[in-house]
Motif scaffolding. Structure first.
Motif, PDB file in Angstrom:
ATOM      1  N   GLU A 379      72.159  88.499  17.427  1.00  0.00           N
ATOM      2  CA  GLU A 379      71.559  87.753  18.543  1.00  0.00           C
ATOM      3  C   GLU A 379      71.117  88.718  19.643  1.00  0.00           C
ATOM      4  OE1 GLU A 379      74.496  85.151  16.430  1.00  0.00           O
ATOM      5  OE2 GLU A 379      74.560  87.169  17.282  1.00  0.00           O
ATOM      6  N   LYS A 380      71.934  89.730  19.881  1.00  0.00           N
ATOM      7  CA  LYS A 380      71.631  90.746  20.874  1.00  0.00           C
ATOM      8  C   LYS A 380      71.439  92.097  20.180  1.00  0.00           C
ATOM      9  CE  LYS A 380      72.672  87.816  24.287  1.00  0.00           C
ATOM     10  NZ  LYS A 380      71.629  87.233  25.162  1.00  0.00           N
ATOM     11  N   GLY A 381      70.794  93.029  20.880  1.00  0.00           N
ATOM     12  CA  GLY A 381      70.730  94.406  20.407  1.00  0.00           C
ATOM     13  C   GLY A 381      69.567  94.741  19.504  1.00  0.00           C
ATOM     14  N   VAL A 382      68.723  93.764  19.163  1.00  0.00           N
ATOM     15  CA  VAL A 382      67.622  94.008  18.243  1.00  0.00           C
ATOM     16  C   VAL A 382      66.488  93.036  18.552  1.00  0.00           C
ATOM     17  CG1 VAL A 382      68.536  92.422  16.487  1.00  0.00           C
ATOM     18  CG2 VAL A 382      67.012  94.295  15.784  1.00  0.00           C
ATOM     19  N   ILE A 383      65.262  93.480  18.303  1.00  0.00           N
ATOM     20  CA  ILE A 383      64.104  92.593  18.394  1.00  0.00           C
ATOM     21  C   ILE A 383      63.721  92.222  16.970  1.00  0.00           C
ATOM     22  CG2 ILE A 383      61.716  92.347  19.163  1.00  0.00           C
ATOM     23  CD1 ILE A 383      62.277  94.475  21.295  1.00  0.00           C
ATOM     24  N   ALA A 384      64.091  91.028  16.553  1.00  0.00           N
ATOM     25  CA  ALA A 384      63.859  90.572  15.183  1.00  0.00           C
ATOM     26  C   ALA A 384      63.777  89.054  15.187  1.00  0.00           C
ATOM     27  CB  ALA A 384      64.996  91.040  14.267  1.00  0.00           C
ATOM     28  N   PRO A 385      63.087  88.459  14.224  1.00  0.00           N
ATOM     29  CA  PRO A 385      63.018  86.991  14.177  1.00  0.00           C
ATOM     30  C   PRO A 385      64.409  86.367  14.206  1.00  0.00           C
ATOM     31  CG  PRO A 385      61.458  87.944  12.633  1.00  0.00           C
ATOM     32  CD  PRO A 385      62.283  89.085  13.157  1.00  0.00           C
ATOM     33  N   GLY A 386      64.599  85.420  15.119  1.00  0.00           N
ATOM     34  CA  GLY A 386      65.876  84.744  15.265  1.00  0.00           C
ATOM     35  C   GLY A 386      66.786  85.335  16.323  1.00  0.00           C
ATOM     36  N   SER A 387      66.510  86.567  16.760  1.00  0.00           N
ATOM     37  CA  SER A 387      67.341  87.164  17.809  1.00  0.00           C
ATOM     38  C   SER A 387      66.985  86.552  19.157  1.00  0.00           C
ATOM     39  CB  SER A 387      67.162  88.680  17.858  1.00  0.00           C
ATOM     40  OG  SER A 387      65.839  89.020  18.256  1.00  0.00           O
ATOM     41  N   ASP A 388      67.892  86.697  20.131  1.00  0.00           N
ATOM     42  CA  ASP A 388      67.600  86.232  21.485  1.00  0.00           C
ATOM     43  C   ASP A 388      66.382  86.980  22.036  1.00  0.00           C
ATOM     44  OD1 ASP A 388      69.782  84.604  21.300  1.00  0.00           O
ATOM     45  OD2 ASP A 388      70.980  85.634  22.824  1.00  0.00           O
ATOM     46  N   GLY A 389      65.600  86.282  22.822  1.00  0.00           N
ATOM     47  CA  GLY A 389      64.410  86.891  23.406  1.00  0.00           C
ATOM     48  C   GLY A 389      64.741  87.759  24.602  1.00  0.00           C
ATOM     49  N   ASP A 390      65.613  88.739  24.395  1.00  0.00           N
ATOM     50  CA  ASP A 390      65.998  89.701  25.438  1.00  0.00           C
ATOM     51  C   ASP A 390      65.200  90.979  25.197  1.00  0.00           C
ATOM     52  OD1 ASP A 390      67.878  87.785  26.071  1.00  0.00           O
ATOM     53  OD2 ASP A 390      69.601  88.929  25.340  1.00  0.00           O
ATOM     54  N   ILE A 391      64.225  91.234  26.038  1.00  0.00           N
ATOM     55  CA  ILE A 391      63.300  92.343  25.783  1.00  0.00           C
ATOM     56  C   ILE A 391      63.009  93.078  27.094  1.00  0.00           C
ATOM     57  CG2 ILE A 391      60.955  92.946  25.046  1.00  0.00           C
ATOM     58  CD1 ILE A 391      61.080  90.615  23.120  1.00  0.00           C
ATOM     59  N   VAL A 392      63.009  94.398  27.000  1.00  0.00           N
ATOM     60  CA  VAL A 392      62.634  95.264  28.116  1.00  0.00           C
ATOM     61  C   VAL A 392      61.271  95.866  27.806  1.00  0.00           C
ATOM     62  CG1 VAL A 392      63.256  97.270  29.507  1.00  0.00           C
ATOM     63  CG2 VAL A 392      65.060  95.819  28.547  1.00  0.00           C
ATOM     64  N   VAL A 393      60.283  95.547  28.624  1.00  0.00           N
ATOM     65  CA  VAL A 393      58.961  96.169  28.506  1.00  0.00           C
ATOM     66  C   VAL A 393      58.999  97.441  29.339  1.00  0.00           C
ATOM     67  CG1 VAL A 393      56.487  95.898  28.866  1.00  0.00           C
ATOM     68  CG2 VAL A 393      57.876  93.903  28.220  1.00  0.00           C
ATOM     69  N   GLN A 422      61.132 109.534  35.035  1.00  0.00           N
ATOM     70  CA  GLN A 422      59.956 109.346  34.186  1.00  0.00           C
ATOM     71  C   GLN A 422      60.193 108.114  33.327  1.00  0.00           C
ATOM     72  OE1 GLN A 422      58.292 113.063  32.407  1.00  0.00           O
ATOM     73  NE2 GLN A 422      60.215 113.970  33.092  1.00  0.00           N
ATOM     74  N   GLY A 423      59.231 107.203  33.349  1.00  0.00           N
ATOM     75  CA  GLY A 423      59.423 105.923  32.686  1.00  0.00           C
ATOM     76  C   GLY A 423      59.982 104.908  33.668  1.00  0.00           C
ATOM     77  N   ALA A 424      59.801 103.633  33.344  1.00  0.00           N
ATOM     78  CA  ALA A 424      60.292 102.587  34.242  1.00  0.00           C
ATOM     79  C   ALA A 424      60.300 101.244  33.532  1.00  0.00           C
ATOM     80  CB  ALA A 424      59.422 102.496  35.500  1.00  0.00           C
ATOM     81  N   VAL A 425      61.190 100.374  33.984  1.00  0.00           N
ATOM     82  CA  VAL A 425      61.195  98.980  33.542  1.00  0.00           C
ATOM     83  C   VAL A 425      59.996  98.284  34.183  1.00  0.00           C
ATOM     84  CG1 VAL A 425      62.411  96.782  33.686  1.00  0.00           C
ATOM     85  CG2 VAL A 425      63.698  98.900  33.284  1.00  0.00           C
ATOM     86  N   GLU A 426      59.115  97.747  33.343  1.00  0.00           N
ATOM     87  CA  GLU A 426      57.982  96.988  33.874  1.00  0.00           C
ATOM     88  C   GLU A 426      58.313  95.496  33.928  1.00  0.00           C
ATOM     89  OE1 GLU A 426      53.578  96.270  32.259  1.00  0.00           O
ATOM     90  OE2 GLU A 426      53.885  98.220  33.231  1.00  0.00           O
ATOM     91  N   GLN A 427      58.879  94.987  32.835  1.00  0.00           N
ATOM     92  CA  GLN A 427      59.297  93.596  32.791  1.00  0.00           C
ATOM     93  C   GLN A 427      60.583  93.473  31.978  1.00  0.00           C
ATOM     94  OE1 GLN A 427      55.801  91.688  31.049  1.00  0.00           O
ATOM     95  NE2 GLN A 427      55.239  90.844  33.050  1.00  0.00           N
ATOM     96  N   VAL A 428      61.341  92.425  32.272  1.00  0.00           N
ATOM     97  CA  VAL A 428      62.530  92.098  31.491  1.00  0.00           C
ATOM     98  C   VAL A 428      62.486  90.615  31.167  1.00  0.00           C
ATOM     99  CG1 VAL A 428      65.054  92.047  31.415  1.00  0.00           C
ATOM    100  CG2 VAL A 428      63.894  93.886  32.668  1.00  0.00           C
ATOM    101  N   TYR A 429      62.687  90.306  29.887  1.00  0.00           N
ATOM    102  CA  TYR A 429      62.783  88.922  29.438  1.00  0.00           C
ATOM    103  C   TYR A 429      64.229  88.641  29.040  1.00  0.00           C
ATOM    104  CZ  TYR A 429      57.715  88.802  29.378  1.00  0.00           C
ATOM    105  OH  TYR A 429      56.385  88.843  29.755  1.00  0.00           O
ATOM    106  N   LEU A 430      64.765  87.559  29.567  1.00  0.00           N
ATOM    107  CA  LEU A 430      66.116  87.112  29.225  1.00  0.00           C
ATOM    108  C   LEU A 430      65.994  85.799  28.479  1.00  0.00           C
ATOM    109  CD1 LEU A 430      69.227  87.284  29.444  1.00  0.00           C
ATOM    110  CD2 LEU A 430      69.033  85.990  31.584  1.00  0.00           C
ATOM    111  N   ARG A 431      66.387  85.833  27.191  1.00  0.00           N
ATOM    112  CA  ARG A 431      66.273  84.645  26.338  1.00  0.00           C
ATOM    113  C   ARG A 431      64.912  83.980  26.490  1.00  0.00           C
ATOM    114  NH1 ARG A 431      69.470  81.479  28.507  1.00  0.00           N
ATOM    115  NH2 ARG A 431      70.777  82.795  29.814  1.00  0.00           N
TER     116      ARG A 431
END
Length: 456
Positions: A379-393, A422-431
């Motif tokens: 559910e957490k820790g991976v971007i894969a079908p069925g996982s929670d929509g927790d994503i850091v752009v 160097q680098g930065a969080v642009e967006q964060v999606y929680l579920r």
């Protein structure tokens, strides 16, 4: 409406690959190249990296320490976590000595429920041992708390060696695992007495009374107990090369040992305690203390080699006014550093960009490994079908500077003041919902308690 993150590179523990990510409600619906945009809200992620939401397995929100309380509660701390890309924190539910575990859990759930912007869970602290607590271990695991914390220092939190052994056996039986704070308490207290008797009361005495060999001795001691009990254990906030050598020796014996370190042990050194100005030195007091530069370099190498499993923050923040309580006695300085907001930024800037680790390594220690270790995978820790929509752009080309004036952490300083990034969080999606947009925290107190399970 469905959200399509289009044109980015999805990061996993194996590296990154071009792929679009479709969010449908709270979960990931698809991860493929060239997904259709029909019926979606398209977010242009060209040139961006898409990390799974970071997991911080070691925070201390709203914790009483030495007569004061950490500067971040669950509301402020979770907002800071989100701003830095962390979508899940695992804090510590701590009963007072003599209380049942259920009392500590009830107190901490009361602190967090409805007051957390990101998702959250708890480790359960074991600071006493009796038949009732032994029974409660199974009850905690059934409630979704399979991880526990024990201390080999701090008398108010310690249990004896025999009880620690019994607790390890009970955790094995119930399907739990222990993370342990490893320092030799008795010798530390003797060194503190020596320092005080000699009038050495400045922050410079802090690392000298908690030297690396006393951490290593305690790590070795724990691992021999775990060997006899035949259980895996987690060494939390490992700071020193000697401690790492004890872990290596145990692994060579065939033991399963998991290791956590923190950004401050990768980036800061004990020279900071010798600053002449008291408050500048006091800011860096934590336990274990900061170590030598050779320790930091060894930890980076171990991180790259996969010998360190997770990088958490041990976020235990205080203001400079709170730190001033130890102005005339270093033992009264509340120990801990703020860090929940800047962990990903520091690992990317001083790890990935400097060639010490790569994007896959960063994903493993911030996302995949903690999700597996603490029982919330996939559910957490991976971007894969069925996982929670927790994503850091993540914008890999952004440049910035860390300052206390621009942070959500509820402290008036940062250990990394004026560090270039160097680098930065642009967006964060929680579920599946946009929680952070270019530094602005949009999420309310919508974090959910995560019921975890033992995956080991």
């Amino acid at each position: 409406m469905k959200i399509l993150l289009k044109g980015g590179r999805v990061v996993s523990g194996q590296g990154s690959r071009p792929a679009d990510v479709l969010l449908d409600g709270e979960t990931v619906a698809a991860v493929e190249e060239c997904l259709s945009t029909e019926g979606t809200q398209v977010v242009d992620c060209a040139g961006k990296l898409l990390f799974p939401g970071f997991i911080d397995g070691h925070t201390h929100f709203d914790l009483e320490v030495g007569g004061t309380i950490t500067a971040d509660d669950f509301a402020t701390g979770s907002r800071a976590a989100l701003r830095g890309g962390t979508t899940t924190v695992i804090d510590f539910a701590a009963p007072d000595k003599g209380e049942p575990l259920a009392a500590g859990l009830a107190r901490w759930r009361g602190k967090a429920e409805g007051r957390c912007a990101c998702d959250y869970g708890f480790h359960m602290t074991i600071d006493d041992w009796n038949g009732g607590i032994s029974q409660e271990i199974g009850e905690m695991v059934a409630l979704g708390i399979p991880s526990f914390k024990m201390y080999m220092t701090y008398p108010a939190m310690m249990i004896g060696e025999g009880d620690m052994y019994r607790a390890l056996l009970r955790l094995k039986e119930a399907g739990g695992i222990a993370g342990v704070h490893c320092e030799n308490d008795g010798v530390i207290r003797a060194l503190v007495e020596e320092a005080k008797a000699a009038g050495r009361l400045s922050p410079g005495s802090h690392p000298r009374t908690r030297p690396a060999p006393l951490e290593a001795e305690a790590v070795g001691h724990l691992l021999r107990l775990a060997q006899v009990a035949d259980v895996p254990v987690i060494v939390v906030h490992l700071s020193a090369r000697e401690s790492l050598e004890e872990v290596r020796a145990a692994r060579q014996r065939g033991q399963t040992v998991y290791v956590e370190t923190c950004p401050h042990y990768l980036l800061l050194s004990d020279s900071l305690y010798d600053q002449e100005e008291f408050m500048e030195a006091a800011k860096f007091v934590c336990a274990p203390p900061l170590r030598k530069r050779e320790d930091t370099e060894e930890l980076w190498k171990a991180l790259k080699a996969g010998e360190i499993d997770t990088v958490a923050t041990d976020h235990c923040p205080f203001t400079t006014a709170q730190k001033r309580a130890g102005q005339y006695d270093f033992t009264k300085i509340p120990g801990g550093l703020p860090g929940v907001e800047h962990r990903g930024l520091l690992l990317y800037s001083y790890g990935v960009k400097q060639g010490r680790i790569d994007e896959g390594d960063m994903c493993r220690v911030l996302c995949e490994n903690p999700a597996k270790l603490y029982g919330c995978w996939p559910e957490k820790g991976v971007i894969a079908p069925g996982s929670d929509g927790d994503i850091v752009v993540w914008d890999p080309e952004a440049r910035g500077v860390i300052t206390a004036a621009d942070q959500a952490q509820n402290t008036d300083y940062t250990p990394y003041e004026n560090w270039e990034t160097q680098g930065a969080v642009e967006q964060v999606y929680l579920r599946g919902s946009l929680a952070v947009d270019r530094g602005r925290v949009l999420a309310g107190m919508e974090g959910k308690f995560i019921k975890r399970r033992n995956l080991l």
